[in-house]
Design an enzyme around this catalytic site. Structure first.
Site, PDB file in Angstrom:
ATOM      1  N   ARG A   1       0.827  -1.212   0.000  1.00  0.00           N
ATOM      2  CA  ARG A   1       0.000   0.000   0.000  1.00  0.00           C
ATOM      3  C   ARG A   1       0.853   1.251   0.000  1.00  0.00           C
ATOM      4  O   ARG A   1       0.557   2.244  -0.644  1.00  0.00           O
ATOM      5  CB  ARG A   1      -0.927   0.012   1.213  1.00  0.00           C
ATOM      6  CG  ARG A   1      -2.146  -0.851   0.976  1.00  0.00           C
ATOM      7  CD  ARG A   1      -3.192  -0.553   1.986  1.00  0.00           C
ATOM      8  NE  ARG A   1      -2.586  -0.527   3.307  1.00  0.00           N
ATOM      9  CZ  ARG A   1      -3.136   0.064   4.352  1.00  0.00           C
ATOM     10  NH1 ARG A   1      -4.283   0.676   4.240  1.00  0.00           N
ATOM     11  NH2 ARG A   1      -2.528   0.028   5.510  1.00  0.00           N
TER      12      ARG A   1
ATOM     13  N   GLN B   1      -8.643  11.626   8.134  1.00  0.00           N
ATOM     14  CA  GLN B   1      -8.778  10.215   8.480  1.00  0.00           C
ATOM     15  C   GLN B   1      -7.856   9.374   7.603  1.00  0.00           C
ATOM     16  O   GLN B   1      -7.735   8.177   7.803  1.00  0.00           O
ATOM     17  CB  GLN B   1     -10.227   9.766   8.255  1.00  0.00           C
ATOM     18  CG  GLN B   1     -11.212  10.436   9.193  1.00  0.00           C
ATOM     19  CD  GLN B   1     -12.641  10.073   8.812  1.00  0.00           C
ATOM     20  OE1 GLN B   1     -13.184  10.529   7.818  1.00  0.00           O
ATOM     21  NE2 GLN B   1     -13.261   9.241   9.611  1.00  0.00           N
ATOM     22  N   ASN B   2      -7.255  10.029   6.601  1.00  0.00           N
ATOM     23  CA  ASN B   2      -6.443   9.280   5.630  1.00  0.00           C
ATOM     24  C   ASN B   2      -5.043   9.046   6.165  1.00  0.00           C
ATOM     25  O   ASN B   2      -4.501   9.868   6.901  1.00  0.00           O
ATOM     26  CB  ASN B   2      -6.380  10.049   4.304  1.00  0.00           C
ATOM     27  CG  ASN B   2      -7.765  10.246   3.720  1.00  0.00           C
ATOM     28  OD1 ASN B   2      -8.664   9.444   3.972  1.00  0.00           O
ATOM     29  ND2 ASN B   2      -7.941  11.311   2.968  1.00  0.00           N
TER      30      ASN B   2
ATOM     31  N   ASP C   1      -2.470   8.351   3.999  1.00  0.00           N
ATOM     32  CA  ASP C   1      -1.491   8.710   2.968  1.00  0.00           C
ATOM     33  C   ASP C   1      -0.927  10.100   3.272  1.00  0.00           C
ATOM     34  O   ASP C   1      -1.379  10.772   4.199  1.00  0.00           O
ATOM     35  CB  ASP C   1      -2.153   8.668   1.575  1.00  0.00           C
ATOM     36  CG  ASP C   1      -3.339   9.621   1.483  1.00  0.00           C
ATOM     37  OD1 ASP C   1      -3.115  10.841   1.586  1.00  0.00           O
ATOM     38  OD2 ASP C   1      -4.487   9.160   1.334  1.00  0.00           O
TER      39      ASP C   1
ATOM     40  N   HIS D   1      -5.876   8.750  12.120  1.00  0.00           N
ATOM     41  CA  HIS D   1      -5.709   7.289  12.083  1.00  0.00           C
ATOM     42  C   HIS D   1      -4.273   6.879  11.797  1.00  0.00           C
ATOM     43  O   HIS D   1      -4.021   5.764  11.346  1.00  0.00           O
ATOM     44  CB  HIS D   1      -6.654   6.683  11.038  1.00  0.00           C
ATOM     45  CG  HIS D   1      -8.104   6.871  11.368  1.00  0.00           C
ATOM     46  ND1 HIS D   1      -9.122   6.726  10.462  1.00  0.00           N
ATOM     47  CD2 HIS D   1      -8.707   7.223  12.537  1.00  0.00           C
ATOM     48  CE1 HIS D   1     -10.292   6.964  11.049  1.00  0.00           C
ATOM     49  NE2 HIS D   1     -10.056   7.285  12.311  1.00  0.00           N
TER      50      HIS D   1
ATOM     51  N   CYS E   1       7.559  -1.821  21.599  1.00  0.00           N
ATOM     52  CA  CYS E   1       7.831  -0.626  22.427  1.00  0.00           C
ATOM     53  C   CYS E   1       7.169   0.633  21.866  1.00  0.00           C
ATOM     54  O   CYS E   1       7.253   1.697  22.477  1.00  0.00           O
ATOM     55  CB  CYS E   1       9.340  -0.425  22.616  1.00  0.00           C
ATOM     56  SG  CYS E   1      10.193   0.212  21.166  1.00  0.00           S
TER      57      CYS E   1
ATOM     58  N   THR F   1     -15.867  12.480   3.566  1.00  0.00           N
ATOM     59  CA  THR F   1     -15.888  11.551   4.702  1.00  0.00           C
ATOM     60  C   THR F   1     -17.234  10.807   4.689  1.00  0.00           C
ATOM     61  O   THR F   1     -18.268  11.387   4.384  1.00  0.00           O
ATOM     62  CB  THR F   1     -15.744  12.276   6.063  1.00  0.00           C
ATOM     63  OG1 THR F   1     -16.935  13.001   6.314  1.00  0.00           O
ATOM     64  CG2 THR F   1     -14.564  13.220   6.067  1.00  0.00           C
TER      65      THR F   1
HETATM   66 ZN   LIG Z   1      10.994  -1.549  19.994  1.00  0.00          ZN
END
Ligand SMILES: [Zn+2]
Length: 250
Positions: free
Chosen positions: A70, A101-102, A104, A119, A130, A196
């Site tokens: 992607r 919300q994208n 890219d 997101h 971690c 959206t």
């Molecule tokens: Zn780590």
């Protein structure tokens, strides 16, 4: 008065603009939304089953292969006329922020505005163990055309497996990112809600939060998504057509 004229009137009094964007604006750049069927190598996969921590635990090579694929596809896409129009608003002197919300980086590539990624982002991975961000070498980021399974590289600090720094299904939005978005949404004069679908919570609440804070909300969408508030305007069409049209009338 028509909707464009009302939008212009709201913009004439406005200084701070927030563009809240979703999959519709990236679709104009040729990036498929989740409702479009996948093609090629990934045809038989369902994204909702690839983007969970359970899927990563069970098959990290498959989830990592999907992420790199992607990332590569989206690197090939170009900012659309909608992304570029948002940048024009800041060039015209508006104080512009993007809450998207994208995952890219098409907003960043269209111009130098502030972008809050609700997101997460495909730009950099993070460690599954971690949670620290990590860099990928060119070799680690390269994929062969026919490879679906790719073992994720290891975290340089703790040797955990690297995962995409995006919010997977069933994961919560990072609280610091949400607070940053809220500060922008609650203090803007006009909020554009662009492409959206209004179904992914809690992000779907953002237009209502802007209205409650006194902003005008201008929806730009291929379908009517308005909430029935008098301070809302609905522009029906693609962002790549509607935003340049609005700009040319200003
Ligand atoms: Zn780590």
């Amino acid at each position: 008065m028509n909707t464009i004229a009302e939008g212009i009137q709201a913009l004439k009094k406005a200084k701070r603009l927030v563009f809240f964007t979703g999959a519709g604006i990236s679709a104009d750049s040729g990036i498929p939304t989740y409702r479009d069927p996948l093609k090629g190598l990934w045809k038989k996969h369902d994204p909702s089953l690839l983007e969970t921590s359970k899927a990563f635990r069970e098959n990290p090579a498959l989830v990592w292969g999907w992420y790199l694929w992607r990332r590569e596809q989206w690197g090939l896409a170009q900012p659309s006329c909608g992304h570029l129009a948002i940048n024009r608003f800041s060039e015209m002197g508006f104080d512009v922020s993007v809450v998207t919300q994208n995952i890219d980086d098409l907003h960043e590539r269209a111009g130098p505005q502030q972008v809050v990624h609700l997101h997460g982002s495909l730009a950099k991975p993070k460690c599954f163990a971690c949670h620290r961000p990590a860099d990928l070498s060119a070799k680690q980021a390269a994929i062969a055309d026919d490879a679906a399974l790719l073992e994720p590289p290891r975290c340089p600090r703790c040797n955990g497996k690297l995962r995409p720094d995006v919010v997977w299904f069933e994961e919560k939005l990072p609280i610091d990112i949400w607070k940053k978005a809220m500060a922008l949404v609650k203090s803007c004069d006009v909020l554009f809600s662009v492409g959206t679908s209004g179904i992914v919570m809690p992000a779907a609440d953002i237009p209502a939060i802007a209205l409650a804070s006194g902003a005008t909300v201008i929806h730009v969408n291929i379908a009517d998504v308005s909430l029935g508030n008098p301070n809302e305007l609905m522009l029906i069409g693609r962002a790549a057509d509607m935003l340049p049209h609005l700009l040319s009338s200003l």
